[in-house]
Design an enzyme around this catalytic site. Structure first.
Site, PDB file in Angstrom:
ATOM      1  CG  HIS A 374      -1.854  -0.912   1.349  1.00 41.92           C
ATOM      2  ND1 HIS A 374      -3.101  -0.897   0.653  1.00 41.92           N
ATOM      3  CD2 HIS A 374      -2.133  -2.304   1.732  1.00 41.92           C
ATOM      4  CE1 HIS A 374      -4.167  -1.801   0.725  1.00 41.92           C
ATOM      5  NE2 HIS A 374      -3.248  -2.862   1.501  1.00 41.92           N
ATOM      6  CE  LYS A 567      -6.357  13.751   0.511  1.00 45.19           C
ATOM      7  NZ  LYS A 567      -6.360  12.746  -0.606  1.00 45.19           N
ATOM      8  NE  ARG A 568      -3.711   9.788  10.414  1.00 47.32           N
ATOM      9  CZ  ARG A 568      -3.438   8.958  11.404  1.00 47.32           C
ATOM     10  NH1 ARG A 568      -4.207   8.166  11.586  1.00 47.32           N
ATOM     11  NH2 ARG A 568      -2.482   8.926  11.988  1.00 47.32           N
ATOM     12  CE  LYS A 573      -2.650  10.656   3.293  1.00 43.37           C
ATOM     13  NZ  LYS A 573      -3.069   9.759   2.305  1.00 43.37           N
ATOM     14  CB  THR A 678     -10.115   5.143  -1.610  1.00 39.27           C
ATOM     15  OG1 THR A 678      -9.648   5.512  -0.057  1.00 39.27           O
ATOM     16  CG2 THR A 678      -9.414   3.687  -1.913  1.00 39.27           C
ATOM     17  CE  LYS A 682     -13.982   6.239   0.606  1.00 39.88           C
ATOM     18  NZ  LYS A 682     -13.340   6.223   1.746  1.00 39.88           N
TER      19      LYS A 682
HETATM   20  C1  4GP Z   1      -2.505   3.765   2.082  1.00 44.66           C
HETATM   21  C2  4GP Z   1      -2.176   4.682   0.937  1.00 44.66           C
HETATM   22  O1  4GP Z   1      -1.531   5.765   1.319  1.00 44.66           O
HETATM   23  C3  4GP Z   1      -3.266   5.219   0.042  1.00 44.66           C
HETATM   24  O2  4GP Z   1      -2.769   5.994  -1.001  1.00 44.66           O
HETATM   25  C4  4GP Z   1      -4.244   3.846  -0.447  1.00 44.66           C
HETATM   26  O3  4GP Z   1      -5.291   4.253  -1.184  1.00 44.66           O
HETATM   27  C5  4GP Z   1      -4.602   3.111   0.722  1.00 44.66           C
HETATM   28  O4  4GP Z   1      -3.413   2.591   1.606  1.00 44.66           O
HETATM   29  C6  4GP Z   1      -5.158   1.824   0.351  1.00 44.66           C
HETATM   30  O5  4GP Z   1      -4.565   0.987  -0.462  1.00 44.66           O
HETATM   31  N1  4GP Z   1      -1.400   3.280   2.597  1.00 44.66           N
HETATM   32  C7  4GP Z   1      -1.507   3.360   4.043  1.00 44.66           C
HETATM   33  C8  4GP Z   1      -0.280   2.691   4.796  1.00 44.66           C
HETATM   34  O6  4GP Z   1      -2.410   3.639   4.674  1.00 44.66           O
HETATM   35  O7  4GP Z   1      -0.290   2.840   5.942  1.00 44.66           O
HETATM   36  O8  4GP Z   1       0.708   2.287   3.961  1.00 44.66           O
END
Ligand code: 4GP
Length: 841
Positions: A374, A567-568, A573, A678, A682
């Site tokens: 991810h 988002k976080r 970001k 994601t 949305k």
């Molecule tokens: C997140 C990614 O930062 C995000 O781009 C992606 O949409 C999401 O996973 C689902 O695949 N990764 C994390 C992480 O949250 O902690 O690696």
């Protein structure tokens, strides 16, 4: 088997089988019964909390009936199952989702109203199940919804954290973390006190040869912790299939106390043992895209993995099949590297407990697992110190060394004499101390590795996992672009839009086949339709404006352009780019003539998101946003032209209010850093446009909806490395507009500038790793294009309709079908029409 009722008595069981309610009257009857018996209250003593509890229990009873039938059906069918292992499931609220998925929300609404309640108030009583940080955890939740909706025999396995992600409070502009104790009343889980697994830690390994001359390893001593299962029913949409999410909770093995210690007078330490065991499932680590290497985290991972595998293997053994059939019956997906120990644990079970040969076992293991990556951010790639491993999981470390040895031997055969290669791909990093590289272990132990959007899947193949593509060949690496469930993120979050779409596409079928949205293209210029479409957006903005007023006290104009980034909070970001852009806008407005002001579209910049508690820079960004808001929102010279809002404690249930209300949303990560994203999906699905970089799924969204319908800006991923090099070794001059923004900050316009020194300094003096200055000009220009485009509302609305019409690809149903076909090799288990589904489709 022993607990099974003998044939002659089964008729009685069949006769009195639980029947899920389908009518309003039956629903009301259930609610009243739960109020009066389960909750021991009455009509004289029933507040909204009690009504929420009773309504949830009524639906829970219904779900569990279908849950039971689904489990029986899947057991009898005996087909291949999927197990989705995830340390995070960011579920949000369950009641609204359950009502909609079983098609009984209208019935519940009428029923509750007859009983004296408004359904919205009842829904709002529910505490979010927030067992995740961000995208990774929410993806797991969307996948559970899709797997159930598509009738896949699939289970989620996770940890039952006592404390989910912290609650964020903003105090004097700063983030403060408050524990989220969410289990006070949770009607959605079923404790299974009959399903308890012993999990071992520490101890040592004794090796010897048995009579047959076979090497045997015994892991002995150490301590045992008990894992108790808690099951959460996952209802599919418009199908009786109700799958299971099993979460493990930790307890000391000795029960309440260690009685020996207790009797010998060591009362405190006997309670301390208990607490130490409970600590394992106490708290979710609050980091997104960051690995901190804490021992307790590794303990969590093994605890959860060991309990889950014990459960999976036990279920398999009941079928009495040969071990070689294990991968034909079971697919296990690793959601990131967090469950990678499952690979080692299965190998251990097969060789140490079941007596299989190494090679035979290893074939089974690698055919069973798939691994999803991810992130490419180096600080997020999991590594564990070898000494820590040695102490906590001595036998697992030995097995990892053996896996690595066999793997490196195969590499050596393929690339003779390439010592550099061996060093680069070794699962053990030869550092001080040595480290176990979990991603490498996950690759070696899986048959497929996937990224989560096209660009990301390409990047992992050309950067962090490049050598592994050479070793295993390109076919082991694949892409499954993320998706979202349209049930929660359209039907539930935006009921009016869902209704409008249903009215034009022949019912709610689009929620099960999102490509049906395509039919909306023909309404893109339809006056009547556009009017309704725009009215819905406006109503959603009014709803958000009310929420903003009630939580922040700030009045915002619903006719203004709502620009949202939720988002976080993370440097990659680039919320800092956004807030610097806001300050630039503030400066621009202040310098405008009254004539110019009249032409500018009023804007509300809305932020939300949590910073990891230890992530100082992210907290500084939150502080700056809040301080800018405090100044701008009170400036009479600016008025409605600009408002800056920070929404406290962004979570799933808030996202359901926020997402449908955007005109534009921001997805502006440095190119190549956001694996997918994601929330971008949305927002577009809810009729908002995007301002974004060429990163993650933005690229595929553009391809689907057309480049006229998205505002892209900024440098490309392929140029990032060179730019960084230039910053560090060439000349680095800042964008002049950004310099003006910094000057204003430094003039203490937003409070003591010292508080923001590290943030501006990271760009001015420390290499601007995230390319804020490089992208600033292009960002500002693109924001101006947004302003211009927004003035032409007719065209804007058409763009949003066309975009929604083209978003079918981003359903998580499409993802799950891709995983099922390319990675899991599983089929859905069709269901007959025997279920008691509701009438609303
Ligand atoms: C997140 C990614 O930062 C995000 O781009 C992606 O949409 C999401 O996973 C689902 O695949 N990764 C994390 C992480 O949250 O902690 O690696």
């Amino acid at each position: 088997v022993e607990a099974s009722i003998p044939e002659p008595q089964r008729d009685a069981w069949k006769k009195f089988q639980a029947k899920p309610f389908v009518s309003k009257d039956d629903f009301e009857k259930e609610v009243v019964r739960h109020v009066e018996t389960t909750l021991a209250r009455s009509m004289f003593n029933c507040d909204e909390t009690a009504a929420y509890a009773a309504a949830s229990l009524a639906f829970r009873d219904r779900l569990i009936t279908e849950w039971n039938r689904t489990q029986q059906r899947q057991t009898f069918a005996d087909t291949k199952r999927v197990y989705y292992l995830s340390l995070e499931f960011l579920m949000g609220r369950a009641l609204d989702n359950a009502m909609l998925n079983v098609g009984l929300k209208n019935i519940a609404k009428e029923g509750l109203s007859e009983l004296g309640f408004r359904i919205e108030d009842i829904i709002n009583q529910e505490h979010d199940a927030a067992l995740g940080n961000g995208g990774l955890g929410r993806l797991a939740a969307c996948f559970l919804d899709s797997m159930a909706s598509l009738n896949f025999p699939a289970w989620g396995y996770g940890l039952r954290y006592k404390y989910g992600i912290f609650k964020q409070e903003i105090v004097d502009g700063y983030q403060v973390e408050v524990p989220d104790y969410w289990l006070d009343f949770n009607p959605w889980e079923f404790p299974r006190h009959d399903i308890v697994v012993d999990v071992q830690f520490y101890g040592g390994v004794r090796k010897y040869q048995d009579e047959a001359g076979k090497n045997v390893a015994v892991w002995e001593g150490g301590e045992i912790v008990k894992a108790t299962a808690y099951d959460v029913p996952i209802p599919g949409f418009n199908t009786p299939t109700t799958n299971n999410m099993r979460l493990w909770s930790s307890k000391a093995a000795s029960g309440e106390f260690d009685f020996q210690k207790f009797n010998s007078g060591d009362y405190e330490s006997s309670v301390a043992d208990q607490q130490r065991a409970e600590t394992i499932s106490a708290v979710l680590y609050p980091n997104d895209n960051l690995d901190r290497g804490k021992e307790l985290r590794l303990k969590q991972q093994y605890f959860w993995v060991a309990a889950s595998l014990y459960d999976i293997v036990r279920r398999f053994k009941k079928s009495k099949r040969a071990w070689s059939e294990f991968p034909d019956q079971i697919a296990i997906q690793l959601n990131d590297t967090h469950p990678t120990l499952a690979i080692v644990e299965l190998q251990r079970i097969l060789i140490d407990m079941e007596g299989l040969d190494w090679d035979e076992a290893w074939t089974i293991v690698t055919n069973t697992f798939g691994y999803t990556n991810h992130t490419v951010l180096p600080e997020a790639l999991e590594k564990w110190s070898v000494p820590l491993f040695q102490n906590l999981l001595p036998r697992h470390l030995q097995i990892i060394y053996d896996i690595n040895m066999f793997f490196l031997q195969s590499v050596e055969r393929k690339f003779p004499g390439d010592r550099d290669m061996l060093g680069r791909v070794s699962i053990i990093e030869e550092s001080q101390p040595k480290m176990v590289r979990m991603a490498f272990l996950a690759i070696v132990g899986s048959h497929k590795v996937n990224g989560v959007a096209e660009l990301h899947s390409d990047l992992i193949k050309t950067t962090i996992f490049k050598d592994f593509v050479k070793i295993f060949g390109p076919d082991k690496f694949t892409n499954v672009t993320n998706g979202i469930t349209p049930r929660r993120w359209l039907h539930q979050a935006n009921p009016r839009l869902s209704e409008l779409i249903a009215s034009k596409t022949g019912g709610l079928g689009f929620l099960k086949d999102l490509n049906v949205l395509n039919e909306l293209e023909k309404f893109a210029d339809d006056k009547e339709f556009k009017k309704e479409w725009a009215e819905i957006k406006y109503a959603n903005k009014v709803r958000l404006a009310k929420y903003i007023k009630s939580t922040t006290g700030v009045t915002v104009n619903p006719a203004a352009l709502f620009d949202i980034q939720v988002k976080r909070i993370h440097e990659y970001k680039r919320q800092q780019l956004n807030i610097f852009g806001v300050i630039h806008r503030y400066l621009t407005i202040k310098a405008m003539t009254p004539e110019e002001r009249k032409k500018l579209a009023p804007r509300v910049s809305i932020f939300g998101g949590k910073a990891a508690p230890g992530y100082w820079m992210a907290k500084t960004i939150i502080h700056l946003i809040n301080n800018v808001g405090a100044v701008v929102n009170k400036d009479p010279d600016v008025g409605d032209l600009l408002k800056v809002i920070f929404l406290e404690d962004y979570n799933v249930s808030k996202a359901e209010i926020i997402t449908p209300a955007s005109d534009v949303s921001e997805h502006i990560s440095t190119a190549g850093t956001e694996a997918s994203g994601t929330s971008n999906m949305k927002f577009v699905l809810n009729g908002g446009l995007i301002i974004g970089t060429c990163d993650g799924a933005n690229i595929e969204i553009t391809r689907e909806i057309g480049e006229n319908n998205i505002f892209l800006f900024g440098n490309l991923a392929e140029d990032v490395e060179d730019l960084r090099h230039t910053h560090n070794y060439g000349s680095h001059t800042l964008d002049p507009d950004l310099v003006k923004v910094f000057d204003l900050i430094k003039s203490n316009a937003f409070g003591d500038a010292g508080a923001f020194g590290a943030l501006t300094g990271s760009i001015e003096d420390h290499g601007d790793y995230y390319l804020v200055s490089d992208d600033f000009h292009s960002y500002i220009q693109t924001q101006t294009l947004v302003d211009e485009a927004y003035k032409n509302q007719e065209e804007w609305i058409t763009k949003t309709i066309l975009s929604v019409a083209r978003m079918g690809f981003f359903s998580s149903d499409r993802c799950i079908n891709e995983y099922a076909e390319m990675i899991w090799n599983v089929e859905p288990l069709p269901v007959g029409k025997e279920s008691g589904l509701g009438k609303e489709e």
